[in-house]
Design an enzyme around this catalytic site. Structure first.
Site, PDB file in Angstrom:
ATOM      1  CG  ASP A  25      -1.816   1.197   1.284  1.00 64.57           C
ATOM      2  OD1 ASP A  25      -2.819   1.189   0.554  1.00 64.57           O
ATOM      3  OD2 ASP A  25      -1.524   2.143   2.039  1.00 64.57           O
ATOM      4  CE1 TYR A  30      -0.041   7.862   2.874  1.00 62.28           C
ATOM      5  CE2 TYR A  30       0.405   5.665   2.027  1.00 62.28           C
ATOM      6  CZ  TYR A  30      -0.416   6.540   2.699  1.00 62.28           C
ATOM      7  OH  TYR A  30      -1.608   6.099   3.190  1.00 62.28           O
ATOM      8  CE  LYS A  55      -3.897   4.703   0.341  1.00 59.14           C
ATOM      9  NZ  LYS A  55      -2.508   4.190   0.384  1.00 59.14           N
ATOM     10  CG  HIS A  86      -4.714   9.591  -0.018  1.00 58.33           C
ATOM     11  ND1 HIS A  86      -3.348   9.637  -0.106  1.00 58.33           N
ATOM     12  CD2 HIS A  86      -4.979   9.093   1.211  1.00 58.33           C
ATOM     13  CE1 HIS A  86      -2.811   9.186   1.017  1.00 58.33           C
ATOM     14  NE2 HIS A  86      -3.781   8.853   1.831  1.00 58.33           N
TER      15      HIS A  86
END
Length: 281
Positions: A25, A30, A55, A86
């Site tokens: 994931d 990120y 995402k 997201h």
């Protein structure tokens, strides 16, 4: 996630691959897509053996097609297995700055695009084959209902904060009724939940770790979980959750207090860009 954590991320991904993990994931926000790519190359494992989730960031709600192409470039793959919106709100797009903020630190909102409009573009990504499945993250019942009024494709997944202190039974029931799989982030609730006397007591009873108890609870509810661990031993342990009795599952259910640990509202009542009311929390 800090800059240092992003830089070190590839080694965590690599040890996870070596420990047997196959679902990863990640997210544009990120900054870990390229780190996963490095780890996959280092591992020598085939892309076909992996399930990769990434995402769409809040700043790209109005540029979905360009964003998926950026993520695929970062991941050096032709497709992702799962692509999620997201957050349900949009932030102002600023090239090179995924976190545009106001003077008080809140995200600069972009009200010109709605998540319903974004979902129509996500469906195009699915049709193109660049994503094998599409879904959402941080969506409440309120916002799922709004989305489903226009969706031609029902979201495959809704990834949300979920742990024994935030069990979200109503959201779980609604998702089940629509065929949407709930996936838990912050699944073990940090040390706050892992140190709860009920959890530690059950860990002692079953001779496993608190994290293994909580992950077993998720699985008993039919919830997927995406635990984060930088520790090789913890990564191995997380792949071996315990089997809990029905009575012990109920003991964990009773811990629910609707308490968010990961994404709490700030002193202005805002979670990044929206209030709890807007989020439907």
């Amino acid at each position: 996630m800090t800059k240092e954590e992003r830089a070190a991320g590839w080694s965590w991904f690599l040890s996870a691959i070596q420990n047997g993990y196959r679902h990863f994931d990640t997210a544009y926000l990120y900054g870990t897509e390229a780190s996963l790519t490095k780890a996959i190359k280092e591992s020598g494992i085939s892309r076909k053996e992996l399930f990769i989730t990434t995402k769409l960031p809040w700043g790209h709600m109005g540029r979905v097609q360009a964003s998926i192409d950026e993520s695929l470039k970062n991941l050096e793959t032709d497709y992702v297995d799962l692509y999620l919106i997201h957050w349900p709100f949009a932030a102002k797009y600023e090239e090179g700055n995924p976190w545009p903020t106001t003077a008080n630190g809140d995200l600069v909102a972009d009200d010109s695009v709605t998540f319903n409009e974004t979902w129509a573009e996500m469906e195009k990504v699915l049709a193109s084959g660049k994503a094998r499945a599409i879904g959402v993250s941080n969506f409440s019942i309120k916002n799922l209902k709004r989305l489903l009024t226009i969706a031609k494709v029902v979201p495959a997944v809704n990834q949300v904060e979920l742990h024994p202190y935030l069990a979200q039974p109503e959201l779980k029931a609604f998702a089940d009724s629509k065929g949407i799989l709930l996936t838990a982030y912050t699944p073990t609730g940090y040390a706050t939940v892992r140190s709860d006397p009920t959890i530690t007591g059950l860990a002692g009873k079953y001779a496993v770790t608190p994290a293994q108890i909580i992950l077993a609870w998720h699985l008993s509810r039919g919830v997927a979980a995406v635990p984060k661990s930088t520790n090789k031993e913890h990564q191995r342990e997380n792949l071996e959750p315990s089997m809990l009795s029905a009575e012990d599952i109920q003991k964990i259910n009773a811990l629910d207090r609707n308490e968010r640990l990961c994404n709490k509202a700030n002193e202005r009542g805002v979670v990044y860009g929206w209030t709890y009311e807007q989020l439907g929390w």
